[in-house]
Design a protein around this motif. Structure first.
Motif, PDB file in Angstrom:
ATOM      1  N   THR A   1      11.923   9.128 -11.888  1.00 21.22           N
ATOM      2  CA  THR A   1      12.657   8.150 -11.151  1.00 21.22           C
ATOM      3  C   THR A   1      11.941   7.354 -10.154  1.00 21.22           C
ATOM      4  O   THR A   1      12.084   5.907 -10.158  1.00 21.22           O
ATOM      5  N   ILE A   2      11.141   7.981  -9.222  1.00 22.73           N
ATOM      6  CA  ILE A   2      10.313   7.534  -8.150  1.00 22.73           C
ATOM      7  C   ILE A   2       9.268   6.626  -8.809  1.00 22.73           C
ATOM      8  O   ILE A   2       8.955   5.389  -7.927  1.00 22.73           O
ATOM      9  N   GLY A   3       8.727   7.178  -9.565  1.00 26.77           N
ATOM     10  CA  GLY A   3       7.488   6.458 -10.320  1.00 26.77           C
ATOM     11  C   GLY A   3       7.837   5.243 -10.901  1.00 26.77           C
ATOM     12  O   GLY A   3       7.334   4.198 -10.913  1.00 26.77           O
ATOM     13  N   GLY A   4       8.963   5.184 -11.870  1.00 26.01           N
ATOM     14  CA  GLY A   4       9.725   4.021 -12.277  1.00 26.01           C
ATOM     15  C   GLY A   4      10.138   2.902 -11.698  1.00 26.01           C
ATOM     16  O   GLY A   4       9.611   1.727 -11.877  1.00 26.01           O
ATOM     17  N   GLY A   5      10.748   3.566 -10.511  1.00 27.62           N
ATOM     18  CA  GLY A   5      11.112   2.524  -9.406  1.00 27.62           C
ATOM     19  C   GLY A   5      10.046   1.814  -8.530  1.00 27.62           C
ATOM     20  O   GLY A   5      10.148   0.694  -8.565  1.00 27.62           O
ATOM     21  N   SER A   6       8.948   2.615  -8.171  1.00 30.02           N
ATOM     22  CA  SER A   6       8.339   1.838  -7.409  1.00 30.02           C
ATOM     23  C   SER A   6       7.226   1.087  -8.049  1.00 30.02           C
ATOM     24  O   SER A   6       6.586   0.118  -7.785  1.00 30.02           O
ATOM     25  N   ASN A   7       6.760   1.469  -9.300  1.00 30.02           N
ATOM     26  CA  ASN A   7       6.072   0.506 -10.476  1.00 30.02           C
ATOM     27  C   ASN A   7       6.827  -0.536 -10.757  1.00 30.02           C
ATOM     28  O   ASN A   7       6.312  -1.637 -10.869  1.00 30.02           O
TER      29      ASN A   7
ATOM     30  N   ALA B   1       0.949  -1.229  -0.111  1.00 27.55           N
ATOM     31  CA  ALA B   1      -0.024  -0.054   0.095  1.00 27.55           C
ATOM     32  C   ALA B   1       0.887   1.291  -0.123  1.00 27.55           C
ATOM     33  O   ALA B   1       0.674   2.126  -0.748  1.00 27.55           O
ATOM     34  N   LEU B   2       1.881   1.252   0.794  1.00 30.63           N
ATOM     35  CA  LEU B   2       2.989   2.467   0.913  1.00 30.63           C
ATOM     36  C   LEU B   2       3.646   2.566  -0.367  1.00 30.63           C
ATOM     37  O   LEU B   2       3.486   3.613  -1.071  1.00 30.63           O
ATOM     38  N   CYS B   3       3.975   1.454  -1.242  1.00 26.97           N
ATOM     39  CA  CYS B   3       4.738   1.554  -2.561  1.00 26.97           C
ATOM     40  C   CYS B   3       3.666   2.051  -3.564  1.00 26.97           C
ATOM     41  O   CYS B   3       3.983   2.933  -4.290  1.00 26.97           O
ATOM     42  N   ALA B   4       2.508   1.658  -3.441  1.00 23.83           N
ATOM     43  CA  ALA B   4       1.369   2.018  -4.240  1.00 23.83           C
ATOM     44  C   ALA B   4       1.126   3.739  -4.231  1.00 23.83           C
ATOM     45  O   ALA B   4       0.745   4.326  -5.113  1.00 23.83           O
ATOM     46  N   PHE B   5       0.989   3.986  -3.076  1.00 23.01           N
ATOM     47  CA  PHE B   5       0.880   5.404  -2.462  1.00 23.01           C
ATOM     48  C   PHE B   5       1.979   6.200  -3.114  1.00 23.01           C
ATOM     49  O   PHE B   5       1.625   7.311  -3.860  1.00 23.01           O
ATOM     50  N   ILE B   6       3.227   5.727  -3.012  1.00 24.93           N
ATOM     51  CA  ILE B   6       4.281   6.556  -3.513  1.00 24.93           C
ATOM     52  C   ILE B   6       4.237   6.741  -5.077  1.00 24.93           C
ATOM     53  O   ILE B   6       4.438   7.610  -5.615  1.00 24.93           O
ATOM     54  N   ASN B   7       3.942   5.651  -5.638  1.00 26.07           N
ATOM     55  CA  ASN B   7       4.084   5.487  -7.253  1.00 26.07           C
ATOM     56  C   ASN B   7       2.769   6.391  -7.809  1.00 26.07           C
ATOM     57  O   ASN B   7       2.867   7.200  -8.639  1.00 26.07           O
ATOM     58  N   PHE B   8       1.518   6.454  -7.018  1.00 28.25           N
ATOM     59  CA  PHE B   8       0.313   7.523  -7.447  1.00 28.25           C
ATOM     60  C   PHE B   8       0.693   8.835  -7.366  1.00 28.25           C
ATOM     61  O   PHE B   8       0.700   9.619  -8.137  1.00 28.25           O
ATOM     62  N   VAL B   9       1.458   9.152  -6.176  1.00 23.91           N
ATOM     63  CA  VAL B   9       1.954  10.444  -6.097  1.00 23.91           C
ATOM     64  C   VAL B   9       2.923  11.157  -7.046  1.00 23.91           C
ATOM     65  O   VAL B   9       3.068  12.039  -7.603  1.00 23.91           O
ATOM     66  N   ALA B  10       4.044  10.149  -7.411  1.00 25.32           N
ATOM     67  CA  ALA B  10       4.828  10.288  -8.260  1.00 25.32           C
ATOM     68  C   ALA B  10       4.495  10.519  -9.916  1.00 25.32           C
ATOM     69  O   ALA B  10       4.550  11.659 -10.494  1.00 25.32           O
ATOM     70  N   VAL B  11       3.451   9.617 -10.245  1.00 28.05           N
ATOM     71  CA  VAL B  11       2.718   9.755 -11.252  1.00 28.05           C
ATOM     72  C   VAL B  11       1.853  11.079 -11.515  1.00 28.05           C
ATOM     73  O   VAL B  11       1.726  11.698 -12.598  1.00 28.05           O
ATOM     74  N   VAL B  12       1.209  11.389 -10.388  1.00 23.21           N
ATOM     75  CA  VAL B  12       0.367  12.551 -10.276  1.00 23.21           C
ATOM     76  C   VAL B  12       1.501  14.008 -10.672  1.00 23.21           C
ATOM     77  O   VAL B  12       1.118  14.920 -11.372  1.00 23.21           O
TER      78      VAL B  12
END
Length: 330
Positions: A238-244, A214-225
């Motif tokens: 970087t954060i979006g690609g890494g977390s995804n 859930a934390l990784c999905a939240f970080i990914n969501f924020v990075a994509v936004v």
């Protein structure tokens, strides 16, 4: 001689390499979990074994895909840094990352939906979670379509944000609903009875196993936004690609942790002391014997994995019509 990369480009490539390394590490952890499950859960039903087999195949495919990306990025295109940087936008292998992430996420969420049904028996809550999970899958497929057509299009970031938001909402619904029903059931269980350690263990595992994904999905969501709003593009990418990249493995790790923790839950229940109904506390041995010899409808017996019979109150038995199924299923 290739031109040197800027600091932003270096950040993106370096972050992706670290994410790929983390993905491979998590796959190693998953292999250990798969082996542990195979050795200790031979009595599981067929559908659970098929679920674990499918999860093993999906995560292995995901790791093979990301290792292929790493090979192309760091070996094949080693002398062409510009091509390596644009690899995720030009080659079809990196573009498989979002669809594999969406498939594994929905695959694992379907397992937790079944688990929620076993615990709650509330059809409406389970259907709501399934609708949210299905919407996450559909929006992820739409995002993948734009990945193959025009990844730089704002529509890709829009649909990817929708997908990640829906997946995150599904995680929160599943975790929150499961914790709610476990807490509600715990009110009907004897504090010192055999059901109490089962509920406590289930609640703890539910929260602990769901938190990383859930934390990784939240970080990914924020990075994509942020990427959609053109804010801190290099850091967001970087954060979006890494977390995804890591998110599918975390989903699988969450499911396997839940499955493999059942042995500890059984041991906690088996080691709990035999506890009588609260009305009998403080009574003499003869009175206790009279109670146990009373009509069987005055108390309920729950048979755990060890085969030992333990007493629980009638109210708890009504709340848990299938205690054995509860323990086996989760």
């Amino acid at each position: 001689m290739p031109s040197p990369l800027t600091s932003a480009e270096t950040t993106i490539l370096g972050g992706l390499d670290l994410a790929i390394a983390a993905d491979v590490f998590l796959q190693g952890v998953l292999c250990a979990q798969f082996a542990h499950y195979t050795n200790l859960n031979t009595r599981d039903c067929l559908w659970l074994k098929l679920f674990v087999t499918g999860l093993a195949l999906l995560t292995t495919l995901k790791t093979i895909q990301i290792l292929g990306v790493m090979w192309m990025q760091n070996v094949t295109l080693f002398e062409d840094l510009g091509a390596a940087l644009s690899l995720w936008a030009t080659h079809w292998v990196p573009k498989l990352t979002p669809i594999l992430e969406a498939l594994i996420a929905v695959y694992v969420q379907s397992f937790f939906c079944r688990r929620l049904w076993t615990i709650s028996r509330n059809l409406y809550v389970v259907i709501l979670c399934m609708i949210a999970s299905t919407f996450a899958l559909v929006s992820g497929i739409v995002a993948v379509f734009f990945t193959f057509t025009n990844i730089s299009s704002p529509k890709y970031s829009t649909w990817m944000s929708i997908h990640l938001g829906a997946a995150l909402c599904t995680d929160l619904l599943l975790t929150g609903s499961t914790a709610f029903y476990l807490l509600r059931h715990s009110k009907a269980a004897l504090p010192r009875g055999p059901t109490a350690p089962i509920l406590n263990s289930l609640l703890r595992v539910t929260i602990q196993s769901a938190a990383p994904a859930a934390l990784c999905a939240f970080i990914n969501f924020v990075a994509v936004v942020l990427l959609y709003k053109q804010t801190a593009i290099s850091v967001s990418a970087t954060i979006g690609g890494g977390s995804n990249t890591m998110l599918p493995q975390l989903y699988a790790w969450s499911a396997m942790w839940t499955l493999n923790s059942r042995e500890d839950i059984h041991l906690a229940a088996e080691n709990s002391r035999h506890t009588l109904h609260p009305e009998l506390q403080g009574t003499s041995d003869s009175e206790t014997s009279d109670y146990n010899n009373h009509d069987p409808t005055d108390h309920a017996v729950m048979t755990l994995r060890s085969g030992q019979d333990r007493l629980i109150s009638p109210s708890a038995a009504q709340k848990f019509p299938q205690n054995s199924e509860l323990v086996y299923a989760v």
